[in-house]
Design a protein around this motif. Structure first.
Motif, PDB file in Angstrom:
ATOM      1  N   LYS A 240      40.924  12.369  37.465  1.00  0.00           N
ATOM      2  CA  LYS A 240      39.409  13.044  38.411  1.00  0.00           C
ATOM      3  C   LYS A 240      39.530  13.300  39.871  1.00  0.00           C
ATOM      4  CE  LYS A 240      35.466  11.849  35.670  1.00  0.00           C
ATOM      5  NZ  LYS A 240      34.195  11.948  35.063  1.00  0.00           N
ATOM      6  N   VAL A 241      40.787  12.967  40.683  1.00  0.00           N
ATOM      7  CA  VAL A 241      40.425  12.833  42.259  1.00  0.00           C
ATOM      8  C   VAL A 241      41.776  11.465  42.547  1.00  0.00           C
ATOM      9  CG1 VAL A 241      39.114  11.064  42.875  1.00  0.00           C
ATOM     10  CG2 VAL A 241      38.834  13.301  44.170  1.00  0.00           C
ATOM     11  N   ILE A 242      42.662  12.044  43.778  1.00  0.00           N
ATOM     12  CA  ILE A 242      43.657  11.292  44.662  1.00  0.00           C
ATOM     13  C   ILE A 242      43.326  11.500  45.719  1.00  0.00           C
ATOM     14  CG2 ILE A 242      45.839  10.892  45.549  1.00  0.00           C
ATOM     15  CD1 ILE A 242      45.294  12.685  42.185  1.00  0.00           C
ATOM     16  N   ARG A 243      42.458   9.963  46.248  1.00  0.00           N
ATOM     17  CA  ARG A 243      42.106   9.954  47.810  1.00  0.00           C
ATOM     18  C   ARG A 243      42.883   8.860  48.939  1.00  0.00           C
ATOM     19  NH1 ARG A 243      37.491   8.461  45.131  1.00  0.00           N
ATOM     20  NH2 ARG A 243      36.195   9.550  44.564  1.00  0.00           N
ATOM     21  N   ASP A 244      43.122   9.651  49.557  1.00  0.00           N
ATOM     22  CA  ASP A 244      44.678   9.606  50.126  1.00  0.00           C
ATOM     23  C   ASP A 244      43.740   9.154  52.097  1.00  0.00           C
ATOM     24  OD1 ASP A 244      47.147   8.226  51.907  1.00  0.00           O
ATOM     25  OD2 ASP A 244      47.754   9.752  51.623  1.00  0.00           O
ATOM     26  N   PRO A 245      42.883   7.984  52.011  1.00  0.00           N
ATOM     27  CA  PRO A 245      42.519   8.684  53.528  1.00  0.00           C
ATOM     28  C   PRO A 245      42.835   7.540  54.779  1.00  0.00           C
ATOM     29  CG  PRO A 245      41.748   6.170  51.704  1.00  0.00           C
ATOM     30  CD  PRO A 245      42.301   7.101  51.268  1.00  0.00           C
ATOM     31  N   SER A 246      43.956   7.027  54.790  1.00  0.00           N
ATOM     32  CA  SER A 246      45.119   6.886  55.708  1.00  0.00           C
ATOM     33  C   SER A 246      46.074   7.714  56.097  1.00  0.00           C
ATOM     34  CB  SER A 246      45.759   5.544  54.833  1.00  0.00           C
ATOM     35  OG  SER A 246      44.296   4.234  55.654  1.00  0.00           O
ATOM     36  N   GLY A 247      46.415   8.550  54.841  1.00  0.00           N
ATOM     37  CA  GLY A 247      47.349   9.096  55.120  1.00  0.00           C
ATOM     38  C   GLY A 247      48.810   9.238  54.583  1.00  0.00           C
ATOM     39  N   ILE A 248      49.062   7.998  53.504  1.00  0.00           N
ATOM     40  CA  ILE A 248      50.352   7.634  53.384  1.00  0.00           C
ATOM     41  C   ILE A 248      51.338   8.259  52.797  1.00  0.00           C
ATOM     42  CG2 ILE A 248      50.888   5.899  51.744  1.00  0.00           C
ATOM     43  CD1 ILE A 248      49.400   4.674  53.117  1.00  0.00           C
ATOM     44  N   GLU A 249      50.616   9.218  52.408  1.00  0.00           N
ATOM     45  CA  GLU A 249      51.682  10.527  52.020  1.00  0.00           C
ATOM     46  C   GLU A 249      52.253  11.300  52.991  1.00  0.00           C
ATOM     47  OE1 GLU A 249      51.808  10.410  47.161  1.00  0.00           O
ATOM     48  OE2 GLU A 249      50.912  11.411  47.935  1.00  0.00           O
ATOM     49  N   GLY A 250      51.089  12.179  53.494  1.00  0.00           N
ATOM     50  CA  GLY A 250      50.804  13.370  54.506  1.00  0.00           C
ATOM     51  C   GLY A 250      49.125  13.418  55.167  1.00  0.00           C
ATOM     52  N   GLU A 251      49.029  14.211  55.400  1.00  0.00           N
ATOM     53  CA  GLU A 251      47.492  14.419  55.796  1.00  0.00           C
ATOM     54  C   GLU A 251      46.551  13.610  55.143  1.00  0.00           C
ATOM     55  OE1 GLU A 251      46.808  15.573  58.967  1.00  0.00           O
ATOM     56  OE2 GLU A 251      48.837  15.581  59.301  1.00  0.00           O
ATOM     57  N   PRO A 252      45.466  12.718  55.677  1.00  0.00           N
ATOM     58  CA  PRO A 252      44.744  12.302  55.596  1.00  0.00           C
ATOM     59  C   PRO A 252      44.213  13.395  54.593  1.00  0.00           C
ATOM     60  CG  PRO A 252      44.792  11.014  57.187  1.00  0.00           C
ATOM     61  CD  PRO A 252      46.188  12.540  57.322  1.00  0.00           C
ATOM     62  N   GLY A 253      43.528  12.905  53.248  1.00  0.00           N
ATOM     63  CA  GLY A 253      42.003  13.990  52.676  1.00  0.00           C
ATOM     64  C   GLY A 253      42.132  13.133  51.168  1.00  0.00           C
TER      65      GLY A 253
ATOM     66  N   GLY B  91      41.554  16.587  36.066  1.00  0.00           N
ATOM     67  CA  GLY B  91      40.243  15.674  34.920  1.00  0.00           C
ATOM     68  C   GLY B  91      40.306  15.381  33.695  1.00  0.00           C
ATOM     69  N   LEU B  92      42.113  15.390  33.568  1.00  0.00           N
ATOM     70  CA  LEU B  92      42.255  14.618  31.810  1.00  0.00           C
ATOM     71  C   LEU B  92      41.515  12.915  31.802  1.00  0.00           C
ATOM     72  CD1 LEU B  92      45.016  17.127  31.065  1.00  0.00           C
ATOM     73  CD2 LEU B  92      42.460  17.184  30.439  1.00  0.00           C
ATOM     74  N   LEU B  93      41.546  12.075  32.324  1.00  0.00           N
ATOM     75  CA  LEU B  93      41.788  11.019  31.758  1.00  0.00           C
ATOM     76  C   LEU B  93      40.743  10.670  33.372  1.00  0.00           C
ATOM     77  CD1 LEU B  93      44.668   9.217  31.484  1.00  0.00           C
ATOM     78  CD2 LEU B  93      43.391  10.175  29.742  1.00  0.00           C
ATOM     79  N   ASP B  94      39.338  10.239  32.487  1.00  0.00           N
ATOM     80  CA  ASP B  94      38.629   9.762  33.337  1.00  0.00           C
ATOM     81  C   ASP B  94      38.492   8.613  34.908  1.00  0.00           C
ATOM     82  OD1 ASP B  94      35.634   9.415  34.653  1.00  0.00           O
ATOM     83  OD2 ASP B  94      34.332   8.300  32.739  1.00  0.00           O
ATOM     84  N   LEU B  95      39.324   8.707  35.128  1.00  0.00           N
ATOM     85  CA  LEU B  95      40.243   7.131  36.793  1.00  0.00           C
ATOM     86  C   LEU B  95      40.155   8.064  37.665  1.00  0.00           C
ATOM     87  CD1 LEU B  95      43.388   7.085  33.992  1.00  0.00           C
ATOM     88  CD2 LEU B  95      41.472   5.174  34.975  1.00  0.00           C
ATOM     89  N   GLU B  96      40.035   7.856  38.956  1.00  0.00           N
ATOM     90  CA  GLU B  96      40.409   7.719  40.202  1.00  0.00           C
ATOM     91  C   GLU B  96      41.557   6.833  41.029  1.00  0.00           C
ATOM     92  OE1 GLU B  96      36.888   7.966  42.658  1.00  0.00           O
ATOM     93  OE2 GLU B  96      35.446   9.214  40.957  1.00  0.00           O
ATOM     94  N   THR B  97      42.190   7.391  42.063  1.00  0.00           N
ATOM     95  CA  THR B  97      43.262   6.948  42.324  1.00  0.00           C
ATOM     96  C   THR B  97      42.850   6.889  44.021  1.00  0.00           C
ATOM     97  OG1 THR B  97      44.717   7.410  40.577  1.00  0.00           O
ATOM     98  CG2 THR B  97      45.738   6.848  42.753  1.00  0.00           C
ATOM     99  N   GLU B  98      42.893   5.848  44.696  1.00  0.00           N
ATOM    100  CA  GLU B  98      43.583   6.163  45.781  1.00  0.00           C
ATOM    101  C   GLU B  98      44.331   5.304  46.321  1.00  0.00           C
ATOM    102  OE1 GLU B  98      41.310   3.363  49.997  1.00  0.00           O
ATOM    103  OE2 GLU B  98      40.250   4.365  47.995  1.00  0.00           O
ATOM    104  N   MET B  99      45.418   6.123  47.233  1.00  0.00           N
ATOM    105  CA  MET B  99      46.672   5.398  48.228  1.00  0.00           C
ATOM    106  C   MET B  99      46.193   4.393  48.581  1.00  0.00           C
ATOM    107  SD  MET B  99      48.283   7.445  46.937  1.00  0.00           S
ATOM    108  CE  MET B  99      49.170   8.607  45.485  1.00  0.00           C
ATOM    109  N   THR B 100      47.247   3.422  48.724  1.00  0.00           N
ATOM    110  CA  THR B 100      47.359   2.362  49.403  1.00  0.00           C
ATOM    111  C   THR B 100      48.687   1.646  50.069  1.00  0.00           C
ATOM    112  OG1 THR B 100      47.761   0.649  47.532  1.00  0.00           O
ATOM    113  CG2 THR B 100      45.681   0.682  48.234  1.00  0.00           C
ATOM    114  N   PRO B 101      48.637   0.749  51.278  1.00  0.00           N
ATOM    115  CA  PRO B 101      49.966   1.595  51.953  1.00  0.00           C
ATOM    116  C   PRO B 101      51.003   0.353  51.314  1.00  0.00           C
ATOM    117  CG  PRO B 101      48.361  -0.198  53.328  1.00  0.00           C
ATOM    118  CD  PRO B 101      47.842   0.583  51.783  1.00  0.00           C
TER     119      PRO B 101
END
Length: 523
Positions: free
Chosen positions: A375-388, A394-404
């Protein structure tokens, strides 16, 4: 993000090494994609079959196709404790290690650059992520990496009778000489003779060899012991006057001509340049489509499917729609999950995927492709680029957060439905959670003995995903999966096919080159 190119870069101190006793030879190219990686792989297998202990080495590689190593450098975690840590190197050096009959090591490719944006890359030093930086910062940072590169070379050489060193790109990019760590500067530091490789298939081989000679300094020219022309097709007698002219203008002898090697397509490719060539899989009744993402990674996951005669596998390029006759869409790995979600939407592929699922079509996500299915990919620390954060499909009921922290694992798994055994690896950043995990696709057994669920699959079985790479290289699983999705599997033994291709490549080198003379040039 790395912003200070002069910041100290630590790598574990090592005892002083004895002087190198193994022979070594460097293969440099007149440009990228002239066939250096395959030539080194072929020579690795050929000399290994002759009874030599051979090792590959490439100081710096730029590729999003990578492999997990069995060794590591110590890593200090947040608690200050030293933890074992799997490493990663470029796929080409892992293939070369396989050609030598040994496990890949972080020292075979001490610096790996993994492009994340048009201007910046993730920097991996001896299997450990240092961070990301822009190209200009990296070039200023390279002198800091050189001690680790030289140290790794000597560690590889200490285990071998012969080290085959691959250069990067073109050694004649003289404007980059100051920051060079992988071509002539390395050759000078560790005293390597150099063989120059030119590609006649792309044209301009004469100008490339003579032009390289003109751009080298006198001491660099003296390091070159000869040249090889690669990918030749046709009547060699028509090209002989060109070789005479090359030798006359440069003083370098011809060391042979390698004819076109058809079976090269059966070996894992080094980087995404391979995707610009015609698809390997053209026939078959099962249509599999793969959106060609801008930062596609570890796309050799698809090679076993492309090798199946009953599969028509096609990479959907930007500007194209996903064909309506597609049976299965596979979302591959990516070095920039959020960035490539934007690519999906910009190309309209998200609409094609949603329509495909509504009509009963199947979708598989691997690694970053698995994250995109949530459903969403979160990157609060800007691991891959700009934070956001970026909405997923939305095809799987999952959420991902980028971590270092980066997950690097070799693993064994079992598919929850078929019970088929799977070997593969994980290589990703990010943690995925959500109700979708209650219906896992796989059951993993890690080398540490830990057993856990992995991935997710929908109740109707149409959408599935996992972090596991290499899943389709498992013959029993691939055959079961193809039957499950409406395809027809063959008796293909994929790993045996790679071994046969490496042997054929070694035979090709033996037939086209004087390997005794080439070995005599190593020192």
């Amino acid at each position: 993000m790395i912003n200070d190119p002069e910041a100290a870069i630590d790598f574990p101190s090592r005892p002083e090494l004895a002087p190198r006793r193994s022979r070594a030879l460097m293969i440099q190219g007149t440009s990228s994609d002239v066939g250096k990686s395959l030539l080194v792989a072929g020579l690795c297998r050929a000399y290994t079959r002759r009874g030599l202990t051979v090792r590959p080495f490439k100081a710096q590689n730029m590729s999003n196709n990578a492999a997990v190593t069995s060794d590591c450098d110590p890593e200090i975690n947040q608690q200050g404790e030293t933890q074992p840590h799997r490493g990663e190197i470029g796929r080409a050096q892992a293939l070369q290690a396989r050609a030598c009959g040994v496990a890949p090591s972080i020292h075979m490719n001490p610096v790996l650059l993994k492009p994340q944006t048009t201007a910046g890359s993730q920097v991996v030093l001896r299997g450990r992520v240092l961070g990301t930086c822009r190209a200009k910062v990296y070039h200023k940072m390279k002198p800091q990496l050189l001690p680790a590169v030289v140290d790794s070379f000597h560690r590889v050489a200490a285990q071998a009778d012969l080290v085959l060193v691959e250069g990067a790109g073109s050694g004649a990019e003289v404007y980059l000489r100051k920051s060079d760590i992988t071509n002539m500067k390395l050759a000078n530091l560790v005293d390597l003779p150099v063989v120059l490789l030119g590609d006649i298939d792309r044209g301009g081989a004469l100008a490339a060899i003579v032009g390289t000679h003109a751009l080298y300094e006198a001491d660099e020219r003296a390091r070159v012991v000869g040249y090889i022309i690669n990918k030749f097709r046709g009547d060699l007698s028509l090209f002989e006057p060109a070789m005479e002219l090359m030798t006359e203008r440069t003083g370098w002898p011809s060391l042979g001509v390698l004819r076109w090697f058809d079976a090269a397509a059966q070996l894992p490719a080094e980087d995404s340049l391979a995707l610009e060539r015609p698809a390997m899989s053209q026939g078959g009744s099962l249509n599999i489509s793969i959106p060609q993402l801008s930062r596609v990674a570890n796309f050799d996951d698809m090679d076993p499917l492309a090798a199946e005669p009953g599969v028509h596998l096609r990479w959907v390029k930007p500007g194209q729609s996903i064909p309506r006759d597609t049976d299965v869409i596979i979302l591959p790995g990516s070095k920039s999950t959020r960035g490539d979600l934007d690519t999906l939407r910009r190309e309209g592929w998200d609409i094609d995927i949603q329509s495909h699922v509504r009509q009963g079509g199947r979708v598989v996500g691997l690694c970053a492709g698995y994250q995109m299915l949530g459903k969403v990919i979160r990157d609060p620390s800007g691991i891959e680029g700009e934070p956001g954060e970026t909405p997923g499909l939305g095809l799987l009921d999952l959420e991902t957060e980028m971590t270092p922290d980066k997950q690097l694992l070799e693993l064994h798994a079992t598919e929850t439905f078929s019970g088929c055994s799977i070997t593969g690896y994980e290589m990703h950043m990010g943690r995925t959670q959500g109700p979708g995990l209650e219906k896992p696709w796989l059951r993993l057994s890690e080398a540490s003995g830990t057993v856990r669920d992995e991935g997710a699959i929908t109740a109707d079985g149409l959408v599935s995903g996992a972090y596991v790479h290499g899943i389709f290289g498992n013959d029993d699983f691939r055959r079961h999966w193809l039957a499950q999705v409406g395809g027809k599997a063959s008796d293909l033994a994929y790993e045996a096919r790679i071994e046969a291709a490496l042997d054929a490549l070694a035979d090709h080198c033996e037939a086209n080159l004087d390997l005794d003379s080439l070995l005599s040039l190593a020192r």
